[in-house]
Write a protein that holds these residues in place. Structure first.
Motif, PDB file in Angstrom:
ATOM      1  N   LYS A 169     -15.382 -10.089 -59.118  1.00 27.25           N
ATOM      2  CA  LYS A 169     -14.668 -11.034 -59.989  1.00 27.25           C
ATOM      3  C   LYS A 169     -14.467 -12.391 -59.309  1.00 27.25           C
ATOM      4  N   LYS A 170     -14.424 -13.430 -60.156  1.00 20.93           N
ATOM      5  CA  LYS A 170     -14.166 -14.772 -59.643  1.00 20.93           C
ATOM      6  C   LYS A 170     -12.713 -15.124 -59.952  1.00 20.93           C
ATOM      7  N   VAL A 171     -11.912 -15.218 -58.915  1.00 17.56           N
ATOM      8  CA  VAL A 171     -10.489 -15.514 -59.119  1.00 17.56           C
ATOM      9  C   VAL A 171     -10.135 -16.801 -58.381  1.00 17.56           C
ATOM     10  N   CYS A 172      -9.997 -16.728 -57.058  1.00 23.24           N
ATOM     11  CA  CYS A 172      -9.599 -17.936 -56.323  1.00 23.24           C
ATOM     12  C   CYS A 172     -10.801 -18.833 -56.024  1.00 23.24           C
ATOM     13  N   ASP A 173     -11.960 -18.212 -55.849  1.00 20.89           N
ATOM     14  CA  ASP A 173     -13.198 -18.933 -55.502  1.00 20.89           C
ATOM     15  C   ASP A 173     -13.054 -19.686 -54.181  1.00 20.89           C
ATOM     16  N   TYR A 175     -16.635 -11.869 -48.718  1.00 19.86           N
ATOM     17  CA  TYR A 175     -16.271 -12.576 -49.943  1.00 19.86           C
ATOM     18  C   TYR A 175     -17.534 -13.247 -50.487  1.00 19.86           C
ATOM     19  N   CYS A 187     -17.812 -15.241 -52.866  1.00 15.53           N
ATOM     20  CA  CYS A 187     -17.582 -16.620 -53.333  1.00 15.53           C
ATOM     21  C   CYS A 187     -17.773 -17.625 -52.209  1.00 15.53           C
ATOM     22  N   ALA A 223     -12.102 -17.754 -50.885  1.00 12.49           N
ATOM     23  CA  ALA A 223     -11.882 -16.838 -49.761  1.00 12.49           C
ATOM     24  C   ALA A 223     -10.428 -16.483 -49.519  1.00 12.49           C
ATOM     25  N   THR A 224      -9.714 -16.195 -50.600  1.00 11.29           N
ATOM     26  CA  THR A 224      -8.309 -15.850 -50.431  1.00 11.29           C
ATOM     27  C   THR A 224      -7.934 -14.499 -51.037  1.00 11.29           C
ATOM     28  N   CYS A 225      -8.504 -14.157 -52.188  1.00 11.53           N
ATOM     29  CA  CYS A 225      -7.974 -13.009 -52.943  1.00 11.53           C
ATOM     30  C   CYS A 225      -8.768 -11.722 -52.791  1.00 11.53           C
ATOM     31  N   GLY A 226     -10.036 -11.799 -52.467  1.00 13.30           N
ATOM     32  CA  GLY A 226     -10.835 -10.584 -52.286  1.00 13.30           C
ATOM     33  C   GLY A 226     -11.420 -10.006 -53.576  1.00 13.30           C
ATOM     34  N   ALA A 227     -11.162 -10.649 -54.722  1.00 11.27           N
ATOM     35  CA  ALA A 227     -11.673 -10.101 -55.983  1.00 11.27           C
ATOM     36  C   ALA A 227     -13.198 -10.074 -56.035  1.00 11.27           C
ATOM     37  N   CYS A 228     -13.824 -10.931 -55.255  1.00 14.90           N
ATOM     38  CA  CYS A 228     -15.283 -11.071 -55.281  1.00 14.90           C
ATOM     39  C   CYS A 228     -15.974 -10.241 -54.205  1.00 14.90           C
TER      40      CYS A 228
HETATM   41  S1  FES Z   1     -12.780 -15.113 -55.632  1.00 15.51           S
HETATM   42 FE1  FES Z   1     -11.037 -14.897 -54.342  1.00 15.51          FE
HETATM   43  S2  FES Z   1     -11.879 -14.443 -52.379  1.00 15.51           S
HETATM   44 FE2  FES Z   1     -13.589 -14.833 -53.640  1.00 15.51          FE
END
Ligand code: FES
Ligand code: FES
Length: 206
Positions: A88-92, A109, A111, A94-99
C-alpha cells in the motif's frame, strides 16, 4: 536501560531490521542494481532517462517486463503498472511500512526504492507469501489472533513479519516489538499482531 539501548543490544532495531531504508542502503541498491541498466540504456554522457527505460522485474516468481521512467518507484511500478496492489501507498516516504515487500528475502520499503534498482533481484509481495486458500504460517497466526482491524496496514505487517520470523525464530515478544518497529498501524492493533508474530516465531514457521 533505555528502550533505544534495548533495541540496539538486541540487534533488532527498526533501522537494522528494515534494510533498504535510509540513504546509505538506498545508495548501495543503486550501485548494485542500476549498473546493468546504465550500461544498456545510458546516453553518451552516462545518463539514464529521463525517458522510459526497459526494466525486467521478477515479482512473486514471475518475470515482468515494463518500460518506466527511472524516477518511478518500485511501489508505483508494482501497483500502477503490474497491478500488484498488496503493498500500500500511505506515507510514500519510508515511515509507515505499508509498502513493505521482500527484496531477496529482506524487508524493504518499496516506496523508497526505484523500480530500476530492483532489476536483478527477487521481489516478493504479500501476494507471493500466501493465498486465501493456502495461508502462510504468519498469515494464519494473524487470523488466529484477530490481528487486524481495517486491515490496510496488514499486508505490510505480514510481509515484514515473514522476514522477521525467518531471520529470528524463537524471538521473544520484546524482540518482535523491536523488529516490527518500522511498521505503523493507525488502528492500534499492536497487541494482536505481537501475539501473532510471537506465536509464529515460537513455532519457527513463516
Ligand atoms: S508508503 Fe509508508 S513507508 Fe512506504
Ligand atoms: S488494522 Fe487498520 S491501520 Fe492497521
Amino acid at each position: 536501560m533505555s528502550e533505544e539501548k534495548d533495541l540496539t543490544s538486541s540487534g533488532l532495531s527498526r533501522r537494522g531490521f528494515l534494510k533498504g531504508i535510509g540513504v546509505s542502503t538506498a545508495a548501495a541498491g543503486v550501485i548494485t542494481a542500476v549498473k546493468p541498466i546504465a550500461e544498456a540504456a545510458a546516453n553518451d554522457n552516462g545518463v539514464v532517462g529521463p525517458g522510459n527505460v526497459a526494466v525486467t522485474l521478477k515479482v512473486n516468481g514471475q518475470t515482468k517486463k515494463l518500460n518506466v521512467e527511472p524516477r518511478v518507484t518500485l511501489l508505483d511500478a508494482l501497483r500502477n503498472r503490474l497491478d500488484v496492489t498488496g503493498p500500500k501507498k500511505v506515507c510514500d516516504r519510508a515511515t509507515c511500512g505499508a509498502c513493505t515487500v521482500l527484496l531477496d528475502g529482506k524487508a524493504i520499503y518499496s516506496c523508497t526504492m526505484l523500480a530500476v534498482e530492483a532489476e536483478g533481484h527477487e521481489v516478493t509481495t504479500i501476494e507471493g507469501i500466501g493465498s486465501p486458500g493456502k495461508l502462510s504460517a504468519v498469515q494464519k497466526a494473524f487470523m488466529d489472533h484477530d490481528a487486524q482491524q481495517c486491515g490496510f496496514c496488514t499486508p505490510g505487517f505480514v510481509t515484514a513479519a515473514t522476514a522477521f520470523v525467518r531471520e529470528h525464530p524463537n524471538a521473544t515478544v520484546e524482540q518482535v516489538r523491536a523488529g516490527l518497529g518500522g511498521n505503523l498501524c493507525r488502528c492500534g492493533t499492536y497487541a494482536g499482531m505481537l501475539l501473532a508474530v510471537s506465536d509464529a516465531a515460537k513455532k519457527g514457521a513463516a
